[in-house]
Design an enzyme around this catalytic site. Structure first.
Site, PDB file in Angstrom:
ATOM      1  N   LYS A 156       0.871  -1.181   0.000  1.00 50.91           N
ATOM      2  CA  LYS A 156       0.000   0.000   0.000  1.00 50.91           C
ATOM      3  C   LYS A 156       0.905   1.226   0.000  1.00 50.91           C
ATOM      4  O   LYS A 156       1.264   1.758   1.055  1.00 50.91           O
ATOM      5  CB  LYS A 156      -0.894  -0.054   1.246  1.00 50.91           C
ATOM      6  CG  LYS A 156      -2.120   0.809   1.180  1.00 50.91           C
ATOM      7  CD  LYS A 156      -3.081   0.425   2.299  1.00 50.91           C
ATOM      8  CE  LYS A 156      -4.175   1.436   2.504  1.00 50.91           C
ATOM      9  NZ  LYS A 156      -5.096   1.586   1.382  1.00 50.91           N
TER      10      LYS A 156
HETATM   11  N1  PPE Z   1      -8.246  -1.928  -2.531  1.00 50.92           N
HETATM   12  C1  PPE Z   1      -7.720  -0.684  -2.576  1.00 50.92           C
HETATM   13  C2  PPE Z   1      -7.164  -0.186  -3.853  1.00 50.92           C
HETATM   14  C3  PPE Z   1      -7.693   0.086  -1.417  1.00 50.92           C
HETATM   15  O1  PPE Z   1      -7.173   1.310  -1.451  1.00 50.92           O
HETATM   16  C4  PPE Z   1      -8.262  -0.413  -0.222  1.00 50.92           C
HETATM   17  C5  PPE Z   1      -8.275   0.405   1.032  1.00 50.92           C
HETATM   18  C6  PPE Z   1      -8.805  -1.719  -0.221  1.00 50.92           C
HETATM   19  C7  PPE Z   1      -8.767  -2.444  -1.411  1.00 50.92           C
HETATM   20  C8  PPE Z   1      -9.382  -2.350   1.012  1.00 50.92           C
HETATM   21  O2  PPE Z   1      -8.384  -2.670   1.943  1.00 50.92           O
HETATM   22  P1  PPE Z   1      -8.683  -2.726   3.509  1.00 50.92           P
HETATM   23  O3  PPE Z   1      -8.884  -1.325   3.965  1.00 50.92           O
HETATM   24  O4  PPE Z   1      -7.481  -3.346   4.089  1.00 50.92           O
HETATM   25  O5  PPE Z   1      -9.896  -3.551   3.702  1.00 50.92           O
HETATM   26  N2  PPE Z   1      -8.355   1.805   0.845  1.00 50.92           N
HETATM   27  C9  PPE Z   1      -8.000   2.693   1.923  1.00 50.92           C
HETATM   28  C10 PPE Z   1      -7.806   4.115   1.463  1.00 50.92           C
HETATM   29  C11 PPE Z   1      -9.007   4.901   1.131  1.00 50.92           C
HETATM   30  C12 PPE Z   1      -8.688   6.368   0.871  1.00 50.92           C
HETATM   31  O6  PPE Z   1      -9.487   7.021   0.185  1.00 50.92           O
HETATM   32  O7  PPE Z   1      -7.671   6.880   1.373  1.00 50.92           O
HETATM   33  C13 PPE Z   1      -8.964   2.568   3.101  1.00 50.92           C
HETATM   34  O8  PPE Z   1     -10.059   2.056   2.955  1.00 50.92           O
HETATM   35  O9  PPE Z   1      -8.571   2.988   4.197  1.00 50.92           O
END
Ligand code: PPE
Length: 308
Positions: A156
């Site tokens: 990330k």
């Molecule tokens: N895919 C992507 C591309 C992504 O950014 C997130 C989280 C997820 C899947 C889900 O991952 P998880 O949070 O571990 O379940 N995106 C983060 C950032 C959002 C933002 O706008 O900044 C979040 O949800 O915190």
């Protein structure tokens, strides 16, 4: 979205003072890794949802970019707790970031210092209250998701979000709430900031890690909850049209939580179906500490937040 204090390189500073130099490496080249974590209110005060898993992913993301973190897992865990209590937050979105700081320019950042900061604030329904209740309108983006051999989606990192930002802006300009990205092979990957699930004939499917998704912690939680609830859950490649023909579609993410999708490319899926509703409900109970089956996912913030 302001709170009082931000934890920066080991101490709490005022929100307005948590700044960096304009020649910070990460600002020019995207060399940061970050997390999005939520803390929810429970009967025992705020509790952080799956904090260990989020910190482990932060550590993995940093390792991917050869970025040594100057703080231990325990230091970071304590810092997250500290930020929540210092700001008197009952619930919070927590944003830890480790970045290549000020000191060198050019594309090899190994000599640049690593700064670490953790902010927290109240962030409501990411895709809107109406989206959570009735589902969002999604559109397949014309931008493909970064590939496993361009920028690894499993870390990330700041820079990779240019991909999500292009997709998000494109779909919002077109009047939709969220983008769904396909990979270079044309298979479904993620939303701009969420993982995606489809339900067909009572079976859940979600794209595999190899499709170039972020290995979401909410995705993992929902897979585990769904299996415990008796549903079959498959990790498999999804073709775009499977979204159109699904009985239910929903997205998961820390910010987005469990959010139904009501249409994809104007193909109507409809109001949230029974599986989505059930998982949304159980997830809500779990994060608020009302489901003992998943109590081990909550990390209570020891100091109770003051009232107000
Ligand atoms: N895919 C992507 C591309 C992504 O950014 C997130 C989280 C997820 C899947 C889900 O991952 P998880 O949070 O571990 O379940 N995106 C983060 C950032 C959002 C933002 O706008 O900044 C979040 O949800 O915190």
């Amino acid at each position: 979205m302001e709170a009082d204090k931000i934890w920066m390189n080991g101490s709490l500073v005022d929100w307005a003072d948590a700044t960096v130099h304009v020649l910070t490496h990460a600002l020019h080249y995207g060399t940061s890794v970050f997390e999005g974590i939520r803390a929810y209110e429970t009967d025992d005060g705020p509790a952080v949802f799956r904090l260990d898993q989020h910190l482990l992913r932060l550590e993995r993301s940093a390792a991917q970019y050869y970025m040594p973190l100057p703080f231990s897992h325990e230091d970071l865990r304590a810092a997250v707790h500290q930020v929540i209590s210092a700001n008197g937050l009952h619930e919070a979105y927590i944003r830890p970031i480790a970045l290549r700081g000020y000191g060198v320019m050019g594309l090899n950042p190994v000599e640049a210092p690593v700064d670490v900061a953790i902010a927290a604030w109240v962030w409501g329904a990411y895709l809107g209250e109406d989206g959570l209740k009735h589902g969002i309108k999604a559109k397949i983006s014309s931008w493909r998701r970064i590939g496993n051999n361009t920028i690894p989606a499993t870390a990330k990192a700041g820079g990779q979000y240019l991909n999500s930002i292009l997709a998000k802006m494109e779909t919002q300009h077109a009047g939709y709430q969220e983008a769904i990205l396909l990979n270079e092979l044309g298979m479904v990957t993620d939303g701009s900031g969420e993982n995606i699930f489809v339900v067909k004939d009572g079976v859940l499917s979600t794209p595999p890690i190899s499709a170039s998704i972020l290995e979401g912690i909410t995705r993992n939680s929902i897979m585990e909850i769904a299996r415990t609830e008796g549903y079959e859950v498959l990790e498999r490649d999804l073709a775009r049209a499977e979204l159109y023909h699904a009985d239910e579609v929903f997205v998961t993410g820390t910010a987005a939580e469990v959010c139904p999708v009501r249409s994809v490319d104007d193909h109507l899926i409809g109001e949230p179906g029974p599986v989505t509703q059930r998982l949304q409900h159980v997830f809500h109970e779990v994060v608020h500490g009302r489901d003992p089956r998943w109590a081990h996912w909550l990390d209570p913030v020891s100091a109770k937040a003051p009232a107000g």
